[in-house]
Design an enzyme around this catalytic site. Structure first.
Site, PDB file in Angstrom:
ATOM      1  N   GLY B  28      25.972  32.867  42.924  1.00 36.09           N
ATOM      2  CA  GLY B  28      25.736  34.256  43.282  1.00 36.09           C
ATOM      3  C   GLY B  28      27.033  35.010  43.178  1.00 36.09           C
ATOM      4  N   SER B  45      34.836  33.392  39.173  1.00 36.34           N
ATOM      5  CA  SER B  45      33.770  32.524  38.640  1.00 36.34           C
ATOM      6  C   SER B  45      33.866  31.105  39.193  1.00 36.34           C
ATOM      7  CB  SER B  45      33.879  32.470  37.116  1.00 36.34           C
ATOM      8  OG  SER B  45      32.860  31.672  36.562  1.00 36.34           O
ATOM      9  N   SER B  75      31.224  35.076  35.550  1.00 38.88           N
ATOM     10  CA  SER B  75      30.757  35.154  34.166  1.00 38.88           C
ATOM     11  C   SER B  75      29.700  36.236  33.995  1.00 38.88           C
ATOM     12  CB  SER B  75      30.219  33.791  33.720  1.00 38.88           C
ATOM     13  OG  SER B  75      29.182  33.380  34.578  1.00 38.88           O
ATOM     14  N   HIS B  95      24.057  39.583  42.186  1.00 37.65           N
ATOM     15  CA  HIS B  95      23.209  38.658  41.428  1.00 37.65           C
ATOM     16  C   HIS B  95      23.147  37.333  42.176  1.00 37.65           C
ATOM     17  CE1 HIS B  95      21.324  36.286  38.409  1.00 37.65           C
ATOM     18  NE2 HIS B  95      22.391  35.606  38.089  1.00 37.65           N
ATOM     19  N   HIS B  97      20.547  33.437  42.543  1.00 37.69           N
ATOM     20  CA  HIS B  97      19.412  32.632  42.085  1.00 37.69           C
ATOM     21  C   HIS B  97      18.537  32.294  43.294  1.00 37.69           C
ATOM     22  CE1 HIS B  97      20.855  31.231  37.890  1.00 37.69           C
ATOM     23  NE2 HIS B  97      21.567  32.255  38.257  1.00 37.69           N
ATOM     24  N   ASP B 120       9.281  50.019  52.418  1.00 36.24           N
ATOM     25  CA  ASP B 120      10.425  50.546  53.167  1.00 36.24           C
ATOM     26  C   ASP B 120      11.690  50.606  52.304  1.00 36.24           C
ATOM     27  OD1 ASP B 120       9.196  51.082  55.590  1.00 36.24           O
ATOM     28  OD2 ASP B 120       9.608  49.112  56.439  1.00 36.24           O
ATOM     29  N   HIS B 171      15.235  34.090  34.551  1.00 36.22           N
ATOM     30  CA  HIS B 171      16.594  34.050  35.073  1.00 36.22           C
ATOM     31  C   HIS B 171      16.568  34.243  36.597  1.00 36.22           C
ATOM     32  CE1 HIS B 171      20.802  34.094  35.180  1.00 36.22           C
ATOM     33  NE2 HIS B 171      21.020  35.383  35.034  1.00 36.22           N
ATOM     34  N   TYR B 229      13.372  57.358  60.521  1.00 35.74           N
ATOM     35  CA  TYR B 229      13.603  56.006  61.037  1.00 35.74           C
ATOM     36  C   TYR B 229      15.076  55.843  61.386  1.00 35.74           C
ATOM     37  CZ  TYR B 229      13.889  50.898  61.152  1.00 35.74           C
ATOM     38  OH  TYR B 229      14.106  49.599  61.523  1.00 35.74           O
TER      39      TYR B 229
END
Lengths: 236, 236, 236, 236
Positions: B28, B45, B75, B95, B97, B120, B171, B229
């Site tokens: 991540g 990386s 990467s 990003h 997984h 929401d 992915h 809210y």
């Protein structure tokens, strides 16, 4: 490498299994091999993880004969020995009954290649080895478990260093790597990829495998001479 | 904002990912952009999360050229760069997984709008981007991942600030927000909504999406000039 | 009961929600009512759980008008108020977006009665309330959420003290009890029963509900004048 | 064995249940029997796990009459008593509402034998007992739960020491063993095997049971005079 260091590393690799949530009770084992010294170091059989120590790891020769240690080695030792003999670049082997991988093993299905998490570490579907026959089980159960794994790789013409694991029908996963640490890493990956594949098929029962060129890209991004993931000299 | 502060925030946003259960190992990355200073800060990386520090975050210019730091940047940096260029109000990108989101990514399906937890934070289904072509992968894999995300938003005429995330076919998920903290928040939401949608379809395979007026009500209750809210000045 | 004590109990009931794994971020709220004093105590809106304290709980009158506190009350307050007005024996109300219960809410299905875990706390299926209409949402969303819950209990002739919870279509669960602690307890039960029911249907898609006489036995073993579970004077 | 020691062991076995994730609140109980002394020790009914102590365990005679302790014994005591009377080698009994096992209990299905994790501890499918009739429930609910379990073992001609557990239709699992510790161990195994079987059928709905000779090999590797798993004198 000194035997003392290998004992320490095998000990640490074994206790990493429950830390990663891959084993309950004593249901897992890690070994490592020192091919130059002609020695294998493996967890003792049925000993609680919190009673393990570098000192009670069992040392055997390359045929699995105990050369140091008062405890019985893992009952799966003969499987490890077969894998070391057949796969000359393997430095460590792991066996667990991790839940998701066992699901695929019991279902008797290869884990399909559905995405990049898989491709980063396994170059192709993760194979399901066939069940052992009654005759194989009677003859030498643990050794024949190794034989069936090796047969699967030979028949499918797979490179064990590019596909570092398998699920054995009605049993569970075995993984390996250049070192015991890498073998444990691959156990974690296999379990996670197994879970992702289960979710994928639940969400889309008609899903097809991902394209080969995505496999090539992702695997080679991390492995081989043109790898560019991570820092120089890293294995992951 | 001082670069030192941005390093600290990007560091904290990165270590929040394993704390929220969204990443294993190094799978991540979070980045942030300082558009005035022309700088992007991103995780290095393949470095273990417990070895990260504000100091080893990598600093690049807006084209992804490293300007500070000895380590290789993630990467996936080129994907982040594309998103920052195309989405001018985005301040942070994530990003991962994460397992549930990868399930939808691998299944190649949009995450349908089934309820208020979704509404929401995501104003509409969470899109699944198409797979990259072999040509795109060969040319510039990570950059083209960004291109495909942007193409999805343009073709569907979506506002990236109202739909702050996507799953990329085969992915995994990318999310973003006004800040790196908000981008991480949206990663947690996407993962949870993905799980809820999987459960929903298991319980009722014929389920239909929720009505648009419920989407309008819930999203606008939390966002925009008439939001009511939370407390004044809160982003969530 | 002193207001100070009620603030403390509502505070503790709110922080119990993340401890039981029922909420992420700020996605849940607990309130309690002191009918003699004419006061309701509820969590403030959108405040992180680790910033909550007995002191920043919001106090309102029985119509939901704030009488003490600088923060906005939970945006779901109007739903709580409706439930207190309609269900005179209720002393505490909980709303969450817990994952399993949301699965059933989004699927729009009652949680069937499949076994004794369910029967110990819910005397009958856990109802799914219908979605709100566009008109209801426009008029007074949170209040109408309460109205739809109450309508469901009236139309089905259910006793809210025997069926202490519901899932609202496309939204999520609400539970209640004689006290805020009991309302939280029922949230945990509802989530667990929702998960068990999902597993049950996956294992046996043709499963039928359990017999009514088992419901009667288990519910009445724990509730009413002939209860014999637990120690004297216990509520569970 | 001294009663003091048995109290301590039953106490520890009870608190192991939430540690293994098998119970919420007070939804589980462990007992042990000292057949020579004619005593059973069991958890009190409805008492929170963190309030348990060796001292507040309840001691009864072999018919379940309390002989020591101020608290009511677990309401499931009569089931335990029946099992001790019918199964003379059982030294400890566990009842929980663990989620995966309840899934099979509510589905009313035996847990099929799909692999070696199962075969290591259960010599055959884990049976699902039928529901109790209305008459049985009215007469003596908890005692008749034991009767139905015993009936299942007699009708199927099963050895309770080789199949140390069952799921009772619409209710949940009971397990047992030579000691309370072993009974808890079998509860953990049953829950894990139940989960693996659910995954297996999701991955391959047409899966068939594993071959009997694999069952024989794995079970006898760990049990009986020719067992070779573990260290000498170990029970697991």
């Amino acid at each position: 490498m000194l035997l003392k260091e290998l004992r320490q590393r095998v000990y640490e690799a074994n206790i990493a299994l429950p830390q990663h949530g891959l084993v309950k009770f004593t249901w897992g084992n890690v070994s490592a091999i020192d091919r130059e010294a002609g020695l294998i170091v493996i967890k003792p059989s049925g000993v609680d993880y919190d009673l393990l120590s570098p000192e009670n790891m069992v040392v055997t020769d390359l045929d699995g004969n105990v050369v140091e240690g008062d405890l019985n080695p893992s009952s799966d030792l003969a499987t490890h020995v077969e894998l070391y003999k057949a796969f000359p670049n393997v430095g460590g082997v792991v066996h667990t009954h991790s839940t998701e991988a066992v699901g695929w093993a019991q279902a008797g299905r290869d884990i399909p290649f559905y995405g990049t998490t898989h491709a980063d570490y396994f170059y192709g579907p993760i194979p399901a080895a066939r069940s052992l026959t009654e005759d194989e089980i009677d003859r030498a159960y643990e050794m024949e478990t190794g034989t069936v794994i090796i047969e699967t790789f030979r028949e499918r013409d797979l490179d064990p260093m590019a596909v570092p694991g398998i699920v054995v029908r009605n049993h569970g996963p075995f993984t390996w790597g250049k070192s015991p640490e890498e073998a444990v890493y691959h156990s974690v990956v296999l379990e996670e990829v197994a879970k992702m594949a289960r979710f994928t098929e639940a969400i889309n029962p008609q899903v097809e495998e991902a394209p080969q060129f995505l496999m090539d890209k992702h695997y080679l991004r991390k492995h081989g001479p043109n790898a560019y993931y991570g820092q120089k000299g890293q294995s992951h």
